[in-house]
Design a protein around this motif. Structure first.
Motif, PDB file in Angstrom:
ATOM      1  N   GLY A 314      -5.802   2.447 -14.684  1.00 16.47           N
ATOM      2  CA  GLY A 314      -6.844   1.985 -14.296  1.00 16.47           C
ATOM      3  C   GLY A 314      -8.171   2.148 -13.979  1.00 16.47           C
ATOM      4  O   GLY A 314      -8.695   3.289 -15.459  1.00 16.47           O
ATOM      5  N   ASN A 315      -7.995   3.223 -13.045  1.00 12.56           N
ATOM      6  CA  ASN A 315      -8.963   3.830 -12.716  1.00 12.56           C
ATOM      7  C   ASN A 315      -8.487   5.853 -12.159  1.00 12.56           C
ATOM      8  O   ASN A 315      -9.612   6.092 -12.328  1.00 12.56           O
ATOM      9  N   GLU A 316      -7.445   5.865 -12.667  1.00 14.64           N
ATOM     10  CA  GLU A 316      -7.452   6.463 -12.660  1.00 14.64           C
ATOM     11  C   GLU A 316      -5.567   6.490 -13.560  1.00 14.64           C
ATOM     12  O   GLU A 316      -5.136   6.103 -13.694  1.00 14.64           O
ATOM     13  N   THR A 317      -5.505   7.968 -13.584  1.00 16.61           N
ATOM     14  CA  THR A 317      -4.194   8.447 -14.808  1.00 16.61           C
ATOM     15  C   THR A 317      -3.281   9.646 -13.549  1.00 16.61           C
ATOM     16  O   THR A 317      -3.956  10.347 -13.758  1.00 16.61           O
ATOM     17  N   LEU A 318      -2.219   9.218 -14.012  1.00 15.12           N
ATOM     18  CA  LEU A 318      -0.664  10.052 -13.367  1.00 15.12           C
ATOM     19  C   LEU A 318      -0.226  10.784 -14.493  1.00 15.12           C
ATOM     20  O   LEU A 318       0.282  10.315 -15.037  1.00 15.12           O
ATOM     21  N   LEU A 319      -0.295  11.949 -14.562  1.00 12.99           N
ATOM     22  CA  LEU A 319       0.426  13.165 -15.348  1.00 12.99           C
ATOM     23  C   LEU A 319       1.323  13.670 -14.881  1.00 12.99           C
ATOM     24  O   LEU A 319       1.613  13.771 -13.959  1.00 12.99           O
ATOM     25  N   PHE A 320       2.438  13.224 -15.470  1.00 12.16           N
ATOM     26  CA  PHE A 320       4.037  14.022 -15.528  1.00 12.16           C
ATOM     27  C   PHE A 320       4.462  15.147 -16.430  1.00 12.16           C
ATOM     28  O   PHE A 320       3.917  15.319 -17.210  1.00 12.16           O
ATOM     29  N   SER A 330       0.006  15.542 -11.293  1.00 13.91           N
ATOM     30  CA  SER A 330      -1.589  15.576 -10.970  1.00 13.91           C
ATOM     31  C   SER A 330      -1.835  14.322 -11.016  1.00 13.91           C
ATOM     32  O   SER A 330      -1.862  13.248 -11.798  1.00 13.91           O
ATOM     33  N   ARG A 331      -3.157  13.710 -10.887  1.00 16.75           N
ATOM     34  CA  ARG A 331      -4.124  13.017 -10.765  1.00 16.75           C
ATOM     35  C   ARG A 331      -5.181  13.382 -11.260  1.00 16.75           C
ATOM     36  O   ARG A 331      -6.256  14.014 -10.881  1.00 16.75           O
ATOM     37  N   MET A 332      -5.459  12.806 -13.184  1.00 15.79           N
ATOM     38  CA  MET A 332      -6.829  12.224 -13.904  1.00 15.79           C
ATOM     39  C   MET A 332      -7.286  11.375 -12.723  1.00 15.79           C
ATOM     40  O   MET A 332      -7.403  10.090 -13.424  1.00 15.79           O
ATOM     41  N   HIS A 333      -8.628  11.835 -12.554  1.00 18.46           N
ATOM     42  CA  HIS A 333      -9.679  11.034 -12.216  1.00 18.46           C
ATOM     43  C   HIS A 333     -10.831  10.020 -13.154  1.00 18.46           C
ATOM     44  O   HIS A 333     -11.178   8.681 -12.842  1.00 18.46           O
ATOM     45  N   GLN A 334     -11.195  11.075 -14.347  1.00 22.47           N
ATOM     46  CA  GLN A 334     -11.717  10.215 -15.617  1.00 22.47           C
ATOM     47  C   GLN A 334     -10.508   9.654 -16.449  1.00 22.47           C
ATOM     48  O   GLN A 334     -10.709  10.958 -17.187  1.00 22.47           O
ATOM     49  N   PRO A 335     -10.698   9.060 -16.466  1.00 19.18           N
ATOM     50  CA  PRO A 335      -9.005   8.608 -17.462  1.00 19.18           C
ATOM     51  C   PRO A 335      -9.112   8.739 -18.910  1.00 19.18           C
ATOM     52  O   PRO A 335     -10.259   8.172 -18.705  1.00 19.18           O
ATOM     53  N   ARG A 336      -8.741   9.433 -19.153  1.00 11.62           N
ATOM     54  CA  ARG A 336      -8.556   9.044 -21.203  1.00 11.62           C
ATOM     55  C   ARG A 336      -7.165   9.509 -21.389  1.00 11.62           C
ATOM     56  O   ARG A 336      -6.180   9.554 -20.470  1.00 11.62           O
TER      57      ARG A 336
END
Length: 371
Positions: A314-320, A330-336
């Motif tokens: 929702g407010n972030e996306t975790l990238l594996f 890694s953590r993406m704070h502006q999700p897309r």
């Protein structure tokens, strides 16, 4: 209220040592959380403080008074269990009153204490109900109310939220924190959930294999883990680790891994490993910055990697992703939307790099964290 002091506390079961000589000072009115994986000795430690387990060796003092041989009921502590431990045949009111009646308190004192607990926990509508008629959160509030009625010097919580769903856990966490602040009672809380520990604690005690690995504020333990275990246990998701060796570089030292050659900033580390020494570099997920998401570090190392899969929160996306055999999050704070196998550019934030001795696991610490 009260302080709690543990001095070289040991618990032995036959040939097994569950707690290995721990020392801990718990200040008056503090909320201290014992956290660690299953079997680390945290619940055993709590039960020794409660008087439900004998102490094999060492001293336990509550407000300066040695209580090793003092019965549980006379220690001035009250415990809230994971299983609630309510009497199913009694109403909420009867559950709250039961221990006070056993102690033969005068009726006016019982009513005063029960009234206070009912007010603090908003239990008024449920007083004539039995536990089976309550939700999990309501049962936990009754269990807490029973502890409040005893007016203890110390509250003890043994994984009280593990039976609740995620939404109720969040609500009850806030309720416990609010209650502890309002009552100003020294509180010791046990959990295996490091998110619970981080959000609740004034002081975190990280345990493993019957010993204390690190004690400190949540921020200090998060920012300055003393070893690989604490670094990997505290933080969600956990810290990413890359193995390598120290290598001389331009009059200084750098980290050389299979895919990275990273300079070590003099201001970041209080000492440098010798060339050839095995070391581990650590980066939290938010310190591996996807290009275009978050602030670009002043001192960074850029590389590209394919994203294997993602977790949208929702407010972030975790990238594996992975680089060679090294997997990282890694953590993406502006999700897309990130497509599987999409290649992204990442930047390692070298200003936030952690470094550990690969053989001992100990952190190579910054001057600011020296004791």
């Amino acid at each position: 209220m009260a302080t709690v002091a543990l001095r070289d506390i040991v618990k032995v079961y036959g040939r097994d040592i569950a707690v290995r000589g721990i020392d801990l000072d718990i200040p008056d009115k503090a909320l201290v959380v014992l956290v660690g994986p299953s079997g680390c000795g945290k619940s055993t430690t709590l039960r020794m403080i409660a008087g439900l387990e004998s102490i094999s060796y060492g001293e336990l003092r509550v407000d300066g008074r040695l209580v090793n041989e003092v019965p549980a009921r006379d220690r001035g502590v009250a415990m809230v269990f994971q299983s609630y431990a309510l009497y199913p045949h009694m109403t909420v009111r009867q559950n709250l009153e039961f221990s006070l009646k056993l102690a033969k308190l005068p009726r006016p004192d019982i009513e005063k204490r029960v009234s206070r607990a009912v007010t603090v926990l908003e239990l008024g509508p449920y007083l004539e109900r039995k536990p089976a008629q309550l939700s999990g959160g309501q049962r936990q509030r009754v269990a807490m109310g029973r502890a409040i009625c005893r007016e203890p010097e110390v509250f003890l919580f043994d994984e009280p939220l593990s039976n609740l769903d995620a939404k109720l856990r969040n609500q009850m966490r806030a309720e416990i924190k609010r209650l502890q602040r309002r009552l100003q009672v020294t509180t010791i809380y046990v959990t295996h959930d490091q998110v619970e520990a981080m959000t609740l604690a004034d002081i975190i005690v990280v345990m493993r294999d019957g010993i204390i690995e690190q004690t400190g504020t949540p921020l200090d333990v998060f920012e300055n883990p003393v070893n690989l275990f604490v670094a990997g246990f505290i933080g969600s998701p956990q810290m990413n680790f890359f193995e390598g060796v120290a290598e001389n570089s331009d009059g200084g030292v750098c980290f050389r891994g299979e895919h990275f050659r990273l300079p070590l900033a003099a201001e970041r580390f209080d000492s440098f490993p010798a060339a050839g020494e095995r070391i581990v570099a650590g980066f939290r997920p938010e310190d591996i910055v996807p290009e275009g998401h978050g602030m670009t570090p002043r001192h960074g190392f850029s590389f590209s990697s394919r994203v294997e899969f993602t977790e949208m929160l929702g407010n972030e996306t975790l990238l594996f992703s992975s680089v060679g055999d090294d997997e990282f999050i890694s953590r993406m704070h502006q999700p897309r939307l990130v497509e599987p196998e999409e290649t992204l550019a990442f930047t390692l934030n070298l200003e936030r790099m952690h470094l550990f001795d690969a053989d001992t696991g100990r952190s190579i610490r910054t001057p600011a964290t020296q004791e």
